[in-house]
Design a protein around this motif. Sequence first.
Motif, short mmCIF file in Angstrom:
data_model
loop_
_atom_site.label_atom_id
_atom_site.label_comp_id
_atom_site.label_asym_id
_atom_site.label_seq_id
_atom_site.Cartn_x
_atom_site.Cartn_y
_atom_site.Cartn_z
N SER A 218 0.83 -1.20 0.00
CA SER A 218 0.00 0.00 0.00
C SER A 218 0.86 1.24 0.00
O SER A 218 2.02 1.21 0.36
CB SER A 218 -0.92 0.02 1.22
OG SER A 218 -0.17 0.07 2.40
N GLU B 66 -9.41 -1.75 -1.66
CA GLU B 66 -10.51 -2.57 -2.16
C GLU B 66 -10.05 -3.80 -2.92
O GLU B 66 -10.66 -4.86 -2.86
CB GLU B 66 -11.41 -1.71 -3.06
CG GLU B 66 -12.76 -2.33 -3.36
CD GLU B 66 -13.71 -1.35 -4.02
OE1 GLU B 66 -14.91 -1.67 -4.11
OE2 GLU B 66 -13.27 -0.26 -4.43
N LEU B 67 -8.92 -3.65 -3.63
CA LEU B 67 -8.40 -4.77 -4.42
C LEU B 67 -7.22 -5.48 -3.75
O LEU B 67 -6.65 -6.41 -4.33
CB LEU B 67 -7.97 -4.30 -5.81
CG LEU B 67 -9.06 -3.85 -6.77
CD1 LEU B 67 -8.48 -3.60 -8.16
CD2 LEU B 67 -10.19 -4.86 -6.85
N LYS B 68 -6.87 -5.06 -2.55
CA LYS B 68 -5.71 -5.66 -1.88
C LYS B 68 -5.78 -7.18 -1.78
O LYS B 68 -4.75 -7.86 -1.95
CB LYS B 68 -5.56 -5.06 -0.47
CG LYS B 68 -4.37 -5.59 0.31
CD LYS B 68 -4.22 -4.87 1.64
CE LYS B 68 -5.34 -5.21 2.59
NZ LYS B 68 -5.15 -4.60 3.94
N GLY C 239 -17.33 -7.64 -2.59
CA GLY C 239 -16.66 -7.28 -1.35
C GLY C 239 -15.92 -8.47 -0.76
O GLY C 239 -16.28 -9.63 -0.98
N ALA C 240 -14.90 -8.19 0.00
CA ALA C 240 -14.00 -9.23 0.50
C ALA C 240 -14.68 -10.25 1.40
O ALA C 240 -14.27 -11.41 1.45
CB ALA C 240 -12.84 -8.58 1.25
N GLU D 251 -4.66 0.34 -3.63
CA GLU D 251 -6.01 0.58 -3.15
C GLU D 251 -6.50 -0.59 -2.31
O GLU D 251 -6.37 -1.74 -2.71
CB GLU D 251 -6.97 0.81 -4.33
CG GLU D 251 -6.65 2.06 -5.15
CD GLU D 251 -7.65 2.27 -6.26
OE1 GLU D 251 -8.63 1.50 -6.34
OE2 GLU D 251 -7.45 3.20 -7.05
N LEU E 13 -14.22 -8.63 -6.47
CA LEU E 13 -13.96 -7.80 -5.29
C LEU E 13 -14.75 -6.50 -5.35
O LEU E 13 -15.30 -6.04 -4.35
CB LEU E 13 -12.46 -7.53 -5.16
CG LEU E 13 -11.62 -8.70 -4.65
CD1 LEU E 13 -10.14 -8.45 -4.87
CD2 LEU E 13 -11.90 -8.97 -3.17
N TYR E 14 -14.78 -5.89 -6.53
CA TYR E 14 -15.55 -4.66 -6.68
C TYR E 14 -17.04 -4.88 -6.41
O TYR E 14 -17.69 -4.07 -5.76
CB TYR E 14 -15.38 -4.10 -8.09
CG TYR E 14 -14.10 -3.32 -8.31
CD1 TYR E 14 -13.68 -2.34 -7.41
CD2 TYR E 14 -13.31 -3.56 -9.44
CE1 TYR E 14 -12.51 -1.63 -7.63
CE2 TYR E 14 -12.15 -2.85 -9.65
CZ TYR E 14 -11.75 -1.88 -8.75
OH TYR E 14 -10.59 -1.17 -8.96
N HIS F 299 -14.85 1.10 -13.59
CA HIS F 299 -13.85 1.47 -12.59
C HIS F 299 -12.61 2.12 -13.21
O HIS F 299 -11.58 2.25 -12.53
CB HIS F 299 -13.47 0.24 -11.76
CG HIS F 299 -14.52 -0.14 -10.76
ND1 HIS F 299 -14.56 0.37 -9.48
CD2 HIS F 299 -15.60 -0.95 -10.87
CE1 HIS F 299 -15.59 -0.12 -8.83
NE2 HIS F 299 -16.25 -0.92 -9.64
#
Length: 427
Positions: free
Chosen positions: A8, A344-346, A123-124, A342, A119-120, A306
Amino acid sequence: MKKALWVSSSVGALVVVSSVIGAGIWVNSSGFGLNHPPAQTAEMPAPLFSSAIDPAATEVPDFDALAEQLNAKATDSRLGTFVGIARDVESGEVVWQHNPEVAVRPASATKILTAAMALYQLGANDTITTDVVAGDEAGTVVIKAAGDVTISQEQLDDLGQQLAGQNISKVLIDTSIWPDAAFAETWDPVDIDAGYITSVEPAMIEGGRLGGAEGDLPRSHTPALDVAQAVADRVGATEVGTGTTSNQEVLASITSDTLVERLARMMKDSDNVMAEGLAKEVAAKQGKATDSASTAQMTLEILQQHGFDLTGVSIVDNSGLSFDNLITPQLLDDILTRAATEAELKPLLISLPIAHGTGTLEDRYEGLSGAGWVRAKTGTLTDTSALAGVVTSQSGRVFTFAFVSNESAILPAREALDEMASVLRDY
């Protein structure tokens, strides 16, 4: 086997920590080395961050020497028709490229697109709950297939225990949540018995594998019915089939792993069924068509929403099994760079196999400096080899990369790709 990687950007300092539990590897940017073999267990500490780059450094280094080394590697005859790109995550600078805008056959590197899309949209922490409800007839139950393609034998045992004593004589399975074609026109039916794919139905036992939970085992030709039969065997029912019910009374239920856990498993074994299942899960929740061609188009639409550049990109499935898929290294690297910067995509980076440590990279990188430091998604089809991921260099830089070789012999091309990624490690 669990693993974690954080990449990150925070106040100008790039952070990288990687851990493998049970694989004998501990890598982080402070300089911990590779210990493999023998295997050892390392507990993941409390959130640990170490600066990969000197926070006082304000200038981007000169990458010319690195580019020269990569240019030399790119001319290797083992790579056939070759395209690629590498980027410094901290600065965002492309440090090397060779026709990155050219769309080529990506094989299973396609799963990078699928993972980002999921993921978008999900969600995780997304999970899938499969319910068993009472049927319209006495003695009948209906499994409401909900998209879980990784139901385990232990979960089936759990269903059997929850349903015990209910005098069940018939078990039906309702697969109507995914009403469209379950097997793509661009796939080869031979690959069912070869263990690479099968009809992707909304309830499956370990991806339809026969005789085990992982690897390229032969797949069932009737995966959803197998779930019904497995439940019937556990409750003593004598009839199985497909069907629906108007009854909403839930008698038993099981819940899948989280999306993060499923992504890790999908990437580890490059599981085609799981990739297609993820796309169908998203499509069903959005009320869209669930055949592979339609879900592939949905994936591209979501990525475009995105902000990703899809110029030249065309896919017809979400697993990469089709020879008709065309993806640019630019897009693969754009997604990986976004995942490195980002939150969100980690989880996408967390899911990638570790060189000479896990999954499809476990038996690669023998004797190469990238062992233990490269995390990447592989891709393999006839005359096709791909490698796309992230690596921390000896100088503390973090690079994303996407290398794709077409019209080349698989094993020699793999060796050349691993050597290229190791060049980034050596910087």
